[in-house]
Write an enzyme that holds these catalytic residues in place. Structure first.
Site, PDB file in Angstrom:
ATOM      1  N   CYS A   1      -6.096  -9.648   1.847  1.00 47.22           N
ATOM      2  CA  CYS A   1      -7.469  -8.853   2.423  1.00 47.22           C
ATOM      3  C   CYS A   1      -8.231  -9.591   2.858  1.00 47.22           C
ATOM      4  O   CYS A   1      -8.763  -9.476   4.015  1.00 47.22           O
ATOM      5  CB  CYS A   1      -7.536  -7.963   1.466  1.00 47.22           C
ATOM      6  SG  CYS A   1      -6.135  -6.602   1.188  1.00 47.22           S
TER       7      CYS A   1
ATOM      8  N   VAL B   1       0.796  -1.086  -0.022  1.00 49.60           N
ATOM      9  CA  VAL B   1       0.023  -0.053   0.051  1.00 49.60           C
ATOM     10  C   VAL B   1       0.844   1.235   0.027  1.00 49.60           C
ATOM     11  O   VAL B   1       0.811   2.338  -0.913  1.00 49.60           O
ATOM     12  CB  VAL B   1      -0.870  -0.098   1.204  1.00 49.60           C
ATOM     13  CG1 VAL B   1      -1.563   1.305   1.362  1.00 49.60           C
ATOM     14  CG2 VAL B   1      -1.887  -1.085   1.223  1.00 49.60           C
TER      15      VAL B   1
ATOM     16  N   LYS C   1      -8.328 -11.983   6.083  1.00 49.93           N
ATOM     17  CA  LYS C   1      -7.784 -11.331   7.256  1.00 49.93           C
ATOM     18  C   LYS C   1      -8.694 -10.072   7.738  1.00 49.93           C
ATOM     19  O   LYS C   1      -9.056 -10.004   8.685  1.00 49.93           O
ATOM     20  CB  LYS C   1      -6.600 -10.747   6.582  1.00 49.93           C
ATOM     21  CG  LYS C   1      -6.055  -9.533   7.641  1.00 49.93           C
ATOM     22  CD  LYS C   1      -4.506  -9.048   7.073  1.00 49.93           C
ATOM     23  CE  LYS C   1      -4.205  -8.012   6.331  1.00 49.93           C
ATOM     24  NZ  LYS C   1      -4.655  -6.404   6.961  1.00 49.93           N
TER      25      LYS C   1
ATOM     26  N   LEU D   1      -7.402  -0.807  -3.019  1.00 53.47           N
ATOM     27  CA  LEU D   1      -6.506  -1.334  -3.904  1.00 53.47           C
ATOM     28  C   LEU D   1      -6.640  -2.836  -4.435  1.00 53.47           C
ATOM     29  O   LEU D   1      -6.201  -3.780  -3.437  1.00 53.47           O
ATOM     30  CB  LEU D   1      -4.996  -0.764  -3.942  1.00 53.47           C
ATOM     31  CG  LEU D   1      -4.847   0.610  -3.534  1.00 53.47           C
ATOM     32  CD1 LEU D   1      -3.217   0.863  -3.344  1.00 53.47           C
ATOM     33  CD2 LEU D   1      -5.236   1.490  -4.589  1.00 53.47           C
ATOM     34  N   ARG D   2      -6.935  -3.246  -5.777  1.00 50.63           N
ATOM     35  CA  ARG D   2      -6.763  -4.600  -6.192  1.00 50.63           C
ATOM     36  C   ARG D   2      -5.289  -5.049  -6.410  1.00 50.63           C
ATOM     37  O   ARG D   2      -4.682  -4.164  -7.278  1.00 50.63           O
ATOM     38  CB  ARG D   2      -7.662  -4.799  -7.105  1.00 50.63           C
ATOM     39  CG  ARG D   2      -9.407  -4.943  -6.601  1.00 50.63           C
ATOM     40  CD  ARG D   2     -10.088  -5.067  -7.644  1.00 50.63           C
ATOM     41  NE  ARG D   2      -9.931  -3.834  -8.387  1.00 50.63           N
ATOM     42  CZ  ARG D   2     -10.728  -3.639  -9.553  1.00 50.63           C
ATOM     43  NH1 ARG D   2     -11.478  -4.491  -9.926  1.00 50.63           N
ATOM     44  NH2 ARG D   2     -10.611  -2.437 -10.057  1.00 50.63           N
ATOM     45  N   GLU D   3      -4.802  -5.937  -5.988  1.00 49.22           N
ATOM     46  CA  GLU D   3      -3.615  -6.409  -6.450  1.00 49.22           C
ATOM     47  C   GLU D   3      -3.757  -6.677  -8.037  1.00 49.22           C
ATOM     48  O   GLU D   3      -4.686  -7.189  -8.501  1.00 49.22           O
ATOM     49  CB  GLU D   3      -3.116  -7.810  -5.957  1.00 49.22           C
ATOM     50  CG  GLU D   3      -2.499  -7.753  -4.744  1.00 49.22           C
ATOM     51  CD  GLU D   3      -1.984  -9.000  -3.983  1.00 49.22           C
ATOM     52  OE1 GLU D   3      -1.536  -9.907  -4.712  1.00 49.22           O
ATOM     53  OE2 GLU D   3      -2.249  -9.153  -2.852  1.00 49.22           O
TER      54      GLU D   3
ATOM     55  N   LEU E   1     -19.842 -12.213  -8.443  1.00 50.67           N
ATOM     56  CA  LEU E   1     -20.778 -13.007  -8.431  1.00 50.67           C
ATOM     57  C   LEU E   1     -20.285 -14.248  -9.098  1.00 50.67           C
ATOM     58  O   LEU E   1     -21.205 -15.120  -9.605  1.00 50.67           O
ATOM     59  CB  LEU E   1     -22.121 -12.673  -9.043  1.00 50.67           C
ATOM     60  CG  LEU E   1     -23.301 -11.569  -8.244  1.00 50.67           C
ATOM     61  CD1 LEU E   1     -24.440 -11.294  -8.733  1.00 50.67           C
ATOM     62  CD2 LEU E   1     -23.272 -12.429  -6.598  1.00 50.67           C
TER      63      LEU E   1
ATOM     64  N   ALA F   1     -18.874 -17.858  -9.255  1.00 49.31           N
ATOM     65  CA  ALA F   1     -18.766 -19.207  -8.299  1.00 49.31           C
ATOM     66  C   ALA F   1     -17.388 -19.646  -8.432  1.00 49.31           C
ATOM     67  O   ALA F   1     -16.769 -19.620  -9.685  1.00 49.31           O
ATOM     68  CB  ALA F   1     -19.862 -19.734  -8.415  1.00 49.31           C
TER      69      ALA F   1
HETATM   70  C1  UDX Z   1      -9.622  -6.931  -2.465  1.00 50.65           C
HETATM   71  C2  UDX Z   1     -10.267  -5.771  -2.801  1.00 50.65           C
HETATM   72  O1  UDX Z   1     -11.032  -5.825  -3.956  1.00 50.65           O
HETATM   73  C3  UDX Z   1      -9.751  -4.452  -2.394  1.00 50.65           C
HETATM   74  O2  UDX Z   1     -10.709  -3.502  -2.621  1.00 50.65           O
HETATM   75  C4  UDX Z   1      -8.942  -4.432  -1.045  1.00 50.65           C
HETATM   76  O3  UDX Z   1      -8.595  -3.055  -0.870  1.00 50.65           O
HETATM   77  C5  UDX Z   1      -8.184  -5.626  -0.876  1.00 50.65           C
HETATM   78  O4  UDX Z   1      -8.661  -6.700  -1.387  1.00 50.65           O
HETATM   79  P1  UDX Z   1      -7.618  -8.308  -4.022  1.00 50.65           P
HETATM   80  O5  UDX Z   1      -7.372  -8.947  -2.562  1.00 50.65           O
HETATM   81  O6  UDX Z   1      -6.650  -7.687  -4.676  1.00 50.65           O
HETATM   82  O7  UDX Z   1      -8.489  -7.079  -3.451  1.00 50.65           O
HETATM   83  O8  UDX Z   1      -8.427  -9.193  -4.737  1.00 50.65           O
HETATM   84  P2  UDX Z   1     -10.043  -9.052  -5.581  1.00 50.65           P
HETATM   85  O9  UDX Z   1      -9.628  -9.212  -6.889  1.00 50.65           O
HETATM   86  O10 UDX Z   1     -11.046  -8.167  -5.110  1.00 50.65           O
HETATM   87  O11 UDX Z   1     -10.266 -10.645  -5.460  1.00 50.65           O
HETATM   88  C6  UDX Z   1     -10.347 -11.400  -4.189  1.00 50.65           C
HETATM   89  C7  UDX Z   1     -10.843 -12.756  -4.124  1.00 50.65           C
HETATM   90  O12 UDX Z   1     -11.958 -13.067  -4.276  1.00 50.65           O
HETATM   91  C8  UDX Z   1      -9.803 -13.597  -5.155  1.00 50.65           C
HETATM   92  O13 UDX Z   1      -9.431 -14.879  -4.520  1.00 50.65           O
HETATM   93  C9  UDX Z   1     -10.931 -13.862  -6.342  1.00 50.65           C
HETATM   94  O14 UDX Z   1     -10.358 -15.144  -6.818  1.00 50.65           O
HETATM   95  C10 UDX Z   1     -12.197 -14.016  -5.410  1.00 50.65           C
HETATM   96  N1  UDX Z   1     -13.409 -13.751  -6.347  1.00 50.65           N
HETATM   97  C11 UDX Z   1     -13.435 -12.536  -6.635  1.00 50.65           C
HETATM   98  C12 UDX Z   1     -14.465 -14.993  -6.447  1.00 50.65           C
HETATM   99  O15 UDX Z   1     -14.124 -16.238  -6.036  1.00 50.65           O
HETATM  100  N2  UDX Z   1     -15.254 -14.264  -7.100  1.00 50.65           N
HETATM  101  C13 UDX Z   1     -15.886 -13.361  -7.650  1.00 50.65           C
HETATM  102  O16 UDX Z   1     -16.831 -13.095  -8.152  1.00 50.65           O
HETATM  103  C14 UDX Z   1     -14.809 -12.037  -7.497  1.00 50.65           C
END
Ligand code: UDX
Length: 435
Positions: A260, A11, A263, A153-155, A250, A252
């Site tokens: 994130c 971050v 935790k 922020l998303r990775e 959404l 599956a």
């Molecule tokens: C997330 C949040 O999106 C971000 O705003 C926050 O600050 C940090 O955590 P990130 O961890 O980078 O970001 O991942 P993200 O792209 O949001 O995906 C999270 C997890 O959800 C992944 O394991 C992904 O595979 C899963 N996911 C996401 C699903 O299983 N289904 C979905 O429809 C979307």
């Protein structure tokens, strides 16, 4: 503006580089001397698309620099962001030791007004503690403000998320603080939610927990779809077109992972408990997420019967595509279950194999997806990398001992694979072999 960011992790570095890109003078502070020395030489400790270039160009323009001295940061900036880690402690609560240390050190070095902003994800009321800590270490006549400005922020998309946010959330208590934050974020031209500090802290935990809830909800629906032969992607499409629900999050699959969601959800449950509220909904969200991996392993058992000594191919380890991050990746737990049952596992991931080698010693690491398929009795898709969407399935069919694909991310067209002669099982698309 002159700002400093304490904590040069994910971050801190992304925010520091982006604030510098917007024209500010930024000092990134970290107490890890080795890390600072490496950053000064242009070695970026994390993988994030575009970050390395952004850091290098802003260092060249003298808008961004690195130091291990918090004093230097505090003396030379009007706004100080705290972006140190808040890792989970053993009981799931966020460990705020880093935040407290930094707050105390900022206070000891402050000689005139400063705005101190929490950027790390923290439980509600951390701002109160930061204020209290600063007050107890500061010289009496020095004024300061505390604000909360959580990151979203998303990775893999962090720079774009920073530069083009849906909204910016700022919790604060004074007009001076508001003016400074308004000025800082003006170039982004994004909606800013100004609110109180506690609400801002809660917005972060509530947003991530809500997104996790959406995922667990559709995963629970996918279990019902499997039982009746309905298609969860159709259900999600039909639901998502309702503007009140929206189509995002959404999909599956085998559950959410990463550094994130698991935790933050856990920390939110814990802080709620501390405050006297039993957040049963979020406990169920976590349980469904865990269960999703067991359901997937059950699908493998239903297909292969005995797992012991079976050759199982795995494509994808990272918690999502376009990252090498394997923290809380569902693939790790699934491979562990397979190994515990005595399977012979072969894996391939475009980015995450180096990191996985420390966890699994007996797994066979392959150079490409086809090497994984050779002699496999079943192929598992655990991360939806683009590379896996374009494979040569005629070739794969010849390579595998038995043509079974179990797809934990729903990336293939079942009719196409079945036409080639595969048994294709996915998540919530009616492909579960009945027990
Ligand atoms: C997330 C949040 O999106 C971000 O705003 C926050 O600050 C940090 O955590 P990130 O961890 O980078 O970001 O991942 P993200 O792209 O949001 O995906 C999270 C997890 O959800 C992944 O394991 C992904 O595979 C899963 N996911 C996401 C699903 O299983 N289904 C979905 O429809 C979307």
């Amino acid at each position: 503006m002159k700002i400093s960011i304490v904590g040069s992790g994910y971050v801190g570095l992304v925010s520091g580089a982006c604030f510098a890109q917007l024209g500010n003078k930024v000092i990134c502070v970290d107490n890890n001397k080795k890390k600072v020395a490496a950053l000064k030489k242009g070695h970026i400790p994390i993988y994030e698309p575009g970050l390395s270039e952004l850091i290098k160009s802003n260092v060249l323009k003298k808008r961004l620099h690195f130091t291990d001295s918090i004093r230097e940061g505090v003396e030379n900036s009007e706004i100080i962001f705290i972006a140190v880690g808040t890792p989970p402690s053993e009981n799931g609560e966020a460990d705020l030791t880093g935040i407290e240390n930094v707050a105390a050190n900022i206070a000891k070095n402050m000689k005139s007004y400063r705005l101190i902003v929490e950027k790390s994800t923290v439980p509600v009321e951390t701002g109160e503690w930061v204020k209290h800590t600063i007050k107890s270490y500061i010289k009496k006549d020095v004024k300061f403000d505390v604000a909360s400005n959580p990151e979203f922020l998303r990775e893999g998309q962090a720079i774009d998320d920073f530069m083009h946010p849906d909204r910016i959330v700022v919790g604060l208590e004074s007009q001076t603080a508001r003016q400074k934050m308004e000025l800082l974020y003006k170039p982004l031209n994004a909606p800013i939610v100004f609110t109180d500090i506690k609400s801002a802290e809660l917005i972060k935990h509530a947003s991530n927990s809500f997104l996790a809830t959406k995922i667990s909800f559709i995963n629970a629906v996918s279990c019902i779809c499997d039982k009746v032969g309905a298609d969860v992607t159709e259900v999600a499409r039909g639901m998502g077109l309702d503007k009140r629900i929206g189509p995002g999050f959404l999909s599956a699959g085998i559950g959410y992972g990463g550094s994130c969601f698991p935790k933050d959800l856990e920390a939110f449950v814990k802080i709620s408990e501390k405050l006297g509220y039993n957040f049963k909904l979020l406990k169920a969200v976590k349980e469904i997420n865990e269960n999703q991996k067991d359901e997937f392993v059950q699908k493998i058992k239903n297909s292969l019967w005995i797992i012991k000594d079976k050759n199982i191919g795995v494509l994808g380890i990272s918690f999502k595509p376009d990252t090498d991050d394997i923290r809380s990746a569902p693939a790790i737990d699934i491979i562990k279950s397979l190994e515990a049952e005595g399977a012979k596992v072969k894996v391939y991931d475009p980015q995450a194999m180096d990191k996985t080698k420390g966890i699994f010693k007996t797994v066979n690491y392959c150079k490409d997806p086809y090497a994984v398929c050779k002699g496999a009795e079943c192929l598992l898709i655990l991360t939806e990398w683009d590379e896996f969407k374009e494979l040569d399935f005629l070739k794969i069919k010849k390579l595998m001992r038995r043509p079974i694909i179990i797809d934990g991310r729903n990336i293939y067209d079942s009719r196409r694979l079945e036409k080639i002669g595969f048994t294709y099982i996915s998540v919530g698309r009616g492909g579960l072999l009945r027990k």
